[in-house]
Design a protein around this motif. Structure first.
Motif, PDB file in Angstrom:
ATOM      1  N   LYS A   1       0.856  -1.204  -0.056  1.00 51.39           N
ATOM      2  CA  LYS A   1       0.015  -0.048   0.031  1.00 51.39           C
ATOM      3  C   LYS A   1       0.699   1.160   0.076  1.00 51.39           C
ATOM      4  CE  LYS A   1      -4.458  -1.077   2.368  1.00 51.39           C
ATOM      5  NZ  LYS A   1      -4.722  -1.149   3.595  1.00 51.39           N
TER       6      LYS A   1
ATOM      7  N   SER B   1       1.094   3.943  -3.356  1.00 57.22           N
ATOM      8  CA  SER B   1       0.155   4.904  -2.558  1.00 57.22           C
ATOM      9  C   SER B   1      -0.661   5.486  -3.687  1.00 57.22           C
ATOM     10  CB  SER B   1       0.988   5.873  -1.687  1.00 57.22           C
ATOM     11  OG  SER B   1       1.817   6.453  -2.577  1.00 57.22           O
TER      12      SER B   1
ATOM     13  N   GLY C   1      -4.435   4.568  -4.462  1.00 62.89           N
ATOM     14  CA  GLY C   1      -5.074   4.702  -3.493  1.00 62.89           C
ATOM     15  C   GLY C   1      -6.629   5.081  -3.940  1.00 62.89           C
TER      16      GLY C   1
ATOM     17  N   PHE D   1      -6.712  -1.877  -1.608  1.00 66.12           N
ATOM     18  CA  PHE D   1      -6.968  -0.668  -0.373  1.00 66.12           C
ATOM     19  C   PHE D   1      -8.260  -1.107   0.183  1.00 66.12           C
ATOM     20  CE2 PHE D   1      -3.712   1.200  -3.306  1.00 66.12           C
ATOM     21  CZ  PHE D   1      -2.922   1.908  -2.280  1.00 66.12           C
TER      22      PHE D   1
ATOM     23  N   GLN E   1      -6.877  -1.971  -7.082  1.00 62.76           N
ATOM     24  CA  GLN E   1      -7.287  -1.119  -6.225  1.00 62.76           C
ATOM     25  C   GLN E   1      -8.228  -1.822  -4.878  1.00 62.76           C
ATOM     26  OE1 GLN E   1      -9.747   2.535  -7.191  1.00 62.76           O
ATOM     27  NE2 GLN E   1      -7.919   3.825  -7.197  1.00 62.76           N
TER      28      GLN E   1
END
Length: 513
Positions: free
Chosen positions: A200, A204, A207, A509, A505
Motif C-alpha cells: 500500500k 500509494s 489509492g 486498499f 485498487q
C-alpha cells in the motif's frame, strides 16, 4: 579507508555512471555543443566554465544529461562493495546462480538437439546473396515463411515452473527457516517479500481517493474532470522533457494519445531518427524465422514482429544487461573452430519466443516506426522482462513474484488457498503463465497498457503478482466451488473482460489487513 566512508557507495555510483556515459553518443554531442558555444558572444573567457554551463542549461542539454543519469540509476543496481566478486552484481545468492546455470545448460541442450534434428547450424554466416535478398524483402518478412511447425518452443512456462518449484536454499533443511515454516505454496525458498501494508505504501498513488486512468466510476473525482486535467499535466511533463517527472506521472496512468511519447521519455529514448544501429543490424541478420501466428490477434503486426525479433536476436548491445542479470549469454563457435575463443559467438538472451512475441506485440499499437519500436522493446527487455525469464533473488525476479503471489493469497484468502491446494489446483500452476508473460495475451490490450504504465511508473514488476492475486480474489466465489485443477483453470481461462485498475485498487486498499 573506503569501507568506513558512508559516501563511498555514492562515489562508486557516480564513478560508474561517468564511466558509462563517457562512451555514449550523448557525451560526444555534449562536447560538440560546448565547442559550438565557444563562438557565441555571451560566452566570455573570464567566466568560461560558468557560461558554458549556463548555455548547456538553456539549450536543453543539461536536461538530456539528467535523464541519462536517471536512466542509469533506474537500470543498474547500486554497486557492490569494491571487494565483492563480479558475480555478486549478477546475483548475490550462490544457489540461485547455480540453478540459473543449470537451467541455461538445459535450454541450450534442447536448442542444440532441435538444430541437429532439423540439420540447422546454430551459428553460421549468411552468404552475401542471401543477405541481399533479406534486405530486399525486409518489409514483408511475415509472408514467405519456412515451415514453422517443425520448430517447437525450447521450453514451456510449466517446464520453467517445475525448475522454480525445486529450488532450495542449502542452508535450511526442509524449510526450517522460522518465518517460512508456514508457507504452503509451491515456491520453497525463503526470500523476503512485501505484505499488503508495505505494498500500500509503495503503490500509494493507486489509492481509492486518487484519480486514476482506467477507473470509470471513482466516487471522489468525476472521471472526465480528472482525465482532462491529467492530459493537461501530461502535456506539460512532455514539454519539460524530464524522465523522473514522467515516471511519477504515469503511476496514475497514461492518456492514450501521450503514452508512446511518455514511455519513450521514461526509457530515455530520444526522437532522433539517427538510430543507424538498427539499420546495421538489419544488414547482418541470420535466418531465424519465428512465428506470431499462434496469436491471431497480433497477426497484423507480423512483419514488425519479425523485424524486432531478428534484430534482438543479433543485437550484441543487449549483452550488456548480463552484468546485472543472473543469466549468462549462450555462445556458439563458428563451424570447425570449437573451443577457440576468438571464434566464439555470443548470443543475446535465449528466451521463450512465445513470451517474447507477446511482449513485443502490445508495443506495436504504440510505435509504428520499426526502429523506435525496436529501441523501446529492447529497453523494456533489459529493464524489466529479462527478470521474468531468469532465476534470481531480485524483488522483481520471477521467483520473488511467485512467492509474493502465493504469500498474498495464503495470508488474505486462506480459505481459497487451502481449498485449491486440497483439490490439487495450486494457484501458482494457473497464474504462473500470466506473470511470466507480464499478462500479455491474457488481458485486453487497453488494460494491458494501463498495467504496463504502472510497471514503468514504479520501476518494478511486483504489480504483476498483486494483479494475479487480485484476479483470484475477484473470482473467489466461483473458485470455491470447483473440485479439480481443470475446473479452476476454466474459471480463470478468460481474463479479456477484466478491468485492471479497479481489481488492483480493491485488492490493495479495500482488503482488510
Amino acid at each position: 579507508g573506503l569501507e568506513e566512508d558512508p559516501d563511498s557507495g555514492l562515489s562508486l555510483t557516480i564513478a560508474r555512471i561517468v564511466q558509462r556515459l563517457k562512451g555514449s553518443s550523448l557525451h560526444s554531442q555534449l562536447e560538440r555543443q560546448a565547442r559550438v558555444s565557444l563562438h557565441k558572444p555571451e560566452i566570455r573567457l573570464e567566466s568560461l566554465k560558468e557560461d558554458i554551463k549556463d548555455f548547456l542549461k538553456t539549450s536543453g542539454w543539461e536536461k538530456k544529461l539528467q535523464n541519462a543519469v536517471y536512466s542509469e540509476l533506474n537500470v543498474f543496481p547500486s554497486p557492490c562493495h569494491p571487494a565483492a566478486p563480479p558475480e555478486h552484481m549478477k546475483e548475490p545468492l550462490a544457489y540461485m546462480r547455480k540453478a540459473q546455470g543449470s537451467w541455461e545448460k538445459r535450454i541450450l541442450k534442447s536448442l542444440n538437439s532441435m538444430c541437429t534434428e532439423l540439420s540447422i547450424p546454430l551459428a553460421q554466416k549468411r552468404p552475401v546473396s542471401e543477405q541481399k535478398e533479406l534486405l530486399n524483402k525486409w518489409n514483408e518478412m511475415g509472408t514467405d515463411e519456412p515451415d514453422l511447425s517443425l520448430f517447437r518452443p525450447v521450453y514451456a512456462p510449466k517446464d520453467f515452473l517445475e525448475v522454480l518449484m525445486n529450488l532450495r536454499n542449502p542452508n535450511y533443511e526442509n524449510g526450517e527457516h522460522p518465518s517460512f515454516r508456514n508457507h504452503l505454496g509451491l515456491i520453497q525458498v525463503p526470500l523476503k517479500v512485501k505484505d499488503i501494508p508495505e505494498l500500500k505504501e509503495d503503490f500509494s498513488e493507486l489509492g481509492l481517493n486518487i484519480g486514476q486512468l482506467g477507473i470509470d466510476d471513482s466516487a471522489q473525482v468525476p472521471p472526465e474532470f480528472f482525465e482532462n486535467e491529467h492530459v493537461r499535466v501530461g502535456q506539460k511533463v512532455l514539454a519539460e522533457q524530464d524522465s523522473a517527472a514522467a515516471q511519477q506521472y504515469v503511476r496514475q496512468g497514461c492518456p492514450t494519445a501521450l503514452r508512446a511519447d511518455l514511455w519513450a521519455l521514461i526509457l530515455n529514448i530520444s526522437n532522433q531518427p539517427e538510430f543507424s544501429f538498427y539499420g546495421s543490424l538489419k544488414r547482418c541478420l541470420s535466418d531465424v524465422k519465428l512465428t506470431a501466428s499462434n496469436d491471431d490477434y497480433y497477426f497484423v503486426f507480423e512483419d514488425y514482429l519479425y523485424q524486432v525479433l531478428l534484430c534482438f536476436s543479433r543485437d550484441t548491445a543487449v549483452l550488456e544487461h548480463f552484468t546485472y542479470s543472473s543469466a549468462t549469454p549462450p555462445r556458439s563457435y563458428i563451424r570447425g573452430k570449437l573451443g577457440m575463443e576468438e571464434y566464439a559467438v555470443f548470443y543475446p538472451p535465449n528466451v521463450n519466443y512465445n513470451s517474447f512475441i507477446l511482449s513485443v506485440a502490445p508495443l506495436c499499437f504504440l510505435y509504428h516506426e520499426p526502429s523506435k519500436l525496436y529501441q523501446i522493446f529492447r529497453e523494456m527487455y533489459v529493464r524489466f522482462f529479462f527478470r521474468l525469464h531468469s532465476i534470481s533473488s531480485h524483488p522483481s525476479g520471477i521467483v520473488s513474484l511467485c512467492l509474493l503471489f502465493e504469500t498474498l493469497l495464503q495470508t488474505h484468502l486462506p480459505q481459497l488457498f487451502y481449498h485449491l491446494r486440497e483439490i490439487g489446483a495450486q494457484p501458482l500452476r494457473i497464474s504462473f503463465k500470466w506473470m511470466v508473460r507480464a499478462f500479455s495475451g491474457y488481458l485486453a490490450t487497453d488494460q494491458l497498457l494501463l498495467l504496463w504504465d504502472r510497471i514503468l511508473g514504479y520501476n518494478s514488476l511486483e504489480i504483476l503478482a498483486v494483479l494475479a492475486a487480485a484476479v483470484f480474489a475477484f473470482r473467489a466465489v466461483n473458485l470455491m466451488e470447483v473440485t479439480s485443477l481443470a475446473a479452476a483453470e476454466a474459471v480463470l481461462a478468460d481474463l479479456s473482460t477484466l478491468k485492471v485498475m479497479p481489481l488492483l485498487q480493491i485488492f490493495l486498499f479495500a482488503t482488510v489487513t
